[in-house]
Design a protein around this motif. Structure first.
Motif, PDB file in Angstrom:
ATOM      1  N   ALA A  41       0.860  -1.182   0.000  1.00 24.09           N
ATOM      2  CA  ALA A  41       0.000   0.000   0.000  1.00 24.09           C
ATOM      3  C   ALA A  41       0.901   1.238   0.000  1.00 24.09           C
ATOM      4  N   THR A  42       0.594   2.186  -0.877  1.00 29.16           N
ATOM      5  CA  THR A  42       1.402   3.406  -0.996  1.00 29.16           C
ATOM      6  C   THR A  42       0.488   4.632  -0.968  1.00 29.16           C
ATOM      7  N   ALA A  43       0.930   5.670  -0.272  1.00 39.90           N
ATOM      8  CA  ALA A  43       0.218   6.953  -0.234  1.00 39.90           C
ATOM      9  C   ALA A  43       1.237   8.067  -0.433  1.00 39.90           C
ATOM     10  N   GLU A  44       0.871   9.050  -1.271  1.00 35.34           N
ATOM     11  CA  GLU A  44       1.742  10.203  -1.531  1.00 35.34           C
ATOM     12  C   GLU A  44       0.937  11.495  -1.446  1.00 35.34           C
ATOM     13  N   LEU A  45       1.574  12.523  -0.938  1.00 40.98           N
ATOM     14  CA  LEU A  45       1.021  13.872  -0.923  1.00 40.98           C
ATOM     15  C   LEU A  45       2.076  14.791  -1.503  1.00 40.98           C
ATOM     16  N   SER A  46       1.726  15.481  -2.591  1.00 42.93           N
ATOM     17  CA  SER A  46       2.690  16.366  -3.267  1.00 42.93           C
ATOM     18  C   SER A  46       2.213  17.807  -3.230  1.00 42.93           C
ATOM     19  N   HIS A  47       3.193  18.706  -3.118  1.00 41.11           N
ATOM     20  CA  HIS A  47       2.899  20.136  -3.138  1.00 41.11           C
ATOM     21  C   HIS A  47       3.899  20.828  -4.053  1.00 41.11           C
ATOM     22  N   GLN A  48       3.374  21.500  -5.059  1.00 42.89           N
ATOM     23  CA  GLN A  48       4.204  22.288  -5.975  1.00 42.89           C
ATOM     24  C   GLN A  48       4.449  23.635  -5.288  1.00 42.89           C
ATOM     25  N   ARG A  51       7.346  27.151  -9.020  1.00 42.24           N
ATOM     26  CA  ARG A  51       7.339  26.606 -10.377  1.00 42.24           C
ATOM     27  C   ARG A  51       8.420  25.555 -10.551  1.00 42.24           C
ATOM     28  N   TRP A  52       9.536  25.722  -9.871  1.00 43.46           N
ATOM     29  CA  TRP A  52      10.683  24.836 -10.042  1.00 43.46           C
ATOM     30  C   TRP A  52      10.919  23.884  -8.870  1.00 43.46           C
ATOM     31  N   LEU A  53      10.015  23.856  -7.863  1.00 39.37           N
ATOM     32  CA  LEU A  53      10.215  23.030  -6.677  1.00 39.37           C
ATOM     33  C   LEU A  53       8.941  22.283  -6.306  1.00 39.37           C
ATOM     34  N   LYS A  54       9.030  20.949  -6.291  1.00 32.82           N
ATOM     35  CA  LYS A  54       7.906  20.103  -5.882  1.00 32.82           C
ATOM     36  C   LYS A  54       8.361  19.195  -4.744  1.00 32.82           C
ATOM     37  N   LEU A  55       7.625  19.227  -3.623  1.00 33.42           N
ATOM     38  CA  LEU A  55       7.911  18.373  -2.474  1.00 33.42           C
ATOM     39  C   LEU A  55       6.865  17.263  -2.395  1.00 33.42           C
ATOM     40  N   THR A  56       7.317  16.054  -2.121  1.00 32.35           N
ATOM     41  CA  THR A  56       6.414  14.913  -2.007  1.00 32.35           C
ATOM     42  C   THR A  56       6.751  14.126  -0.738  1.00 32.35           C
ATOM     43  N   ALA A  57       5.737  13.902   0.086  1.00 33.46           N
ATOM     44  CA  ALA A  57       5.863  13.030   1.258  1.00 33.46           C
ATOM     45  C   ALA A  57       5.144  11.726   0.922  1.00 33.46           C
ATOM     46  N   PHE A  58       5.737  10.604   1.323  1.00 26.79           N
ATOM     47  CA  PHE A  58       5.111   9.326   0.993  1.00 26.79           C
ATOM     48  C   PHE A  58       5.289   8.315   2.112  1.00 26.79           C
ATOM     49  N   ALA A  59       4.414   7.327   2.101  1.00 30.96           N
ATOM     50  CA  ALA A  59       4.496   6.185   3.011  1.00 30.96           C
ATOM     51  C   ALA A  59       4.190   4.935   2.203  1.00 30.96           C
ATOM     52  N   GLN A  60       4.959   3.875   2.450  1.00 33.38           N
ATOM     53  CA  GLN A  60       4.737   2.597   1.768  1.00 33.38           C
ATOM     54  C   GLN A  60       4.776   1.481   2.805  1.00 33.38           C
ATOM     55  N   LEU A  61       3.729   0.679   2.818  1.00 37.12           N
ATOM     56  CA  LEU A  61       3.625  -0.455   3.725  1.00 37.12           C
ATOM     57  C   LEU A  61       3.670  -1.726   2.886  1.00 37.12           C
TER      58      LEU A  61
END
Length: 86
Positions: A41-48, A51-61
Motif C-alpha cells: 500500500a502506498t500513499a503520496e502527498l505532493s505540493h508544488q 514553479r521549479w520546486l515540488k515536495l512529495t511526502a510518501f508512506a509505503q507499507l
C-alpha cells in the motif's frame, strides 16, 4: 505469477495532489516448492511549492509472506522527496 494493482491520483488544486495505490502479487516457484505473497500500500502527498520546486511526502507499507519463513518480512518506508526543475 498472479498480480493486481489499483491506484487513484487526484489533483486537489494546481499545487496539491495525492496518489494512493494497492498492489498484490502471488509468485509460485515450483522447482523450489515455494510460494510468496506480497501486498503493498502506498500513499503520496505532493505540493508544488514553486514553479521549479515540488515536495512529495510518501508512506509505503509492504507485507510479504512466504512458505519459506526466512523470506517473510513486513516493511514500512516513510520518505520526503524534493524535485527541482529548470
Amino acid at each position: 505469477e498472479t498480480s493486481a494493482a489499483v491506484g487513484w491520483n487526484h489533483d486537489w488544486s494546481e499545487s496539491w495532489s495525492t496518489k494512493l495505490s494497492l498492489e498484490y502479487m502471488d509468485n509460485e516457484y515450483n522447482v523450489l516448492n515455494r510460494t510468496d505473497t506480497s501486498r503493498i500500500a502506498t500513499a503520496e502527498l505532493s505540493h508544488q511549492m514553486l514553479r521549479w520546486l515540488k515536495l512529495t511526502a510518501f508512506a509505503q507499507l509492504e507485507d510479504r509472506n512466504s512458505s519459506v519463513a526466512a523470506i517473510e518480512y513486513d516493511r514500512t518506508i516513510f520518505g520526503l522527496t524534493a524535485a527541482f526543475t529548470l
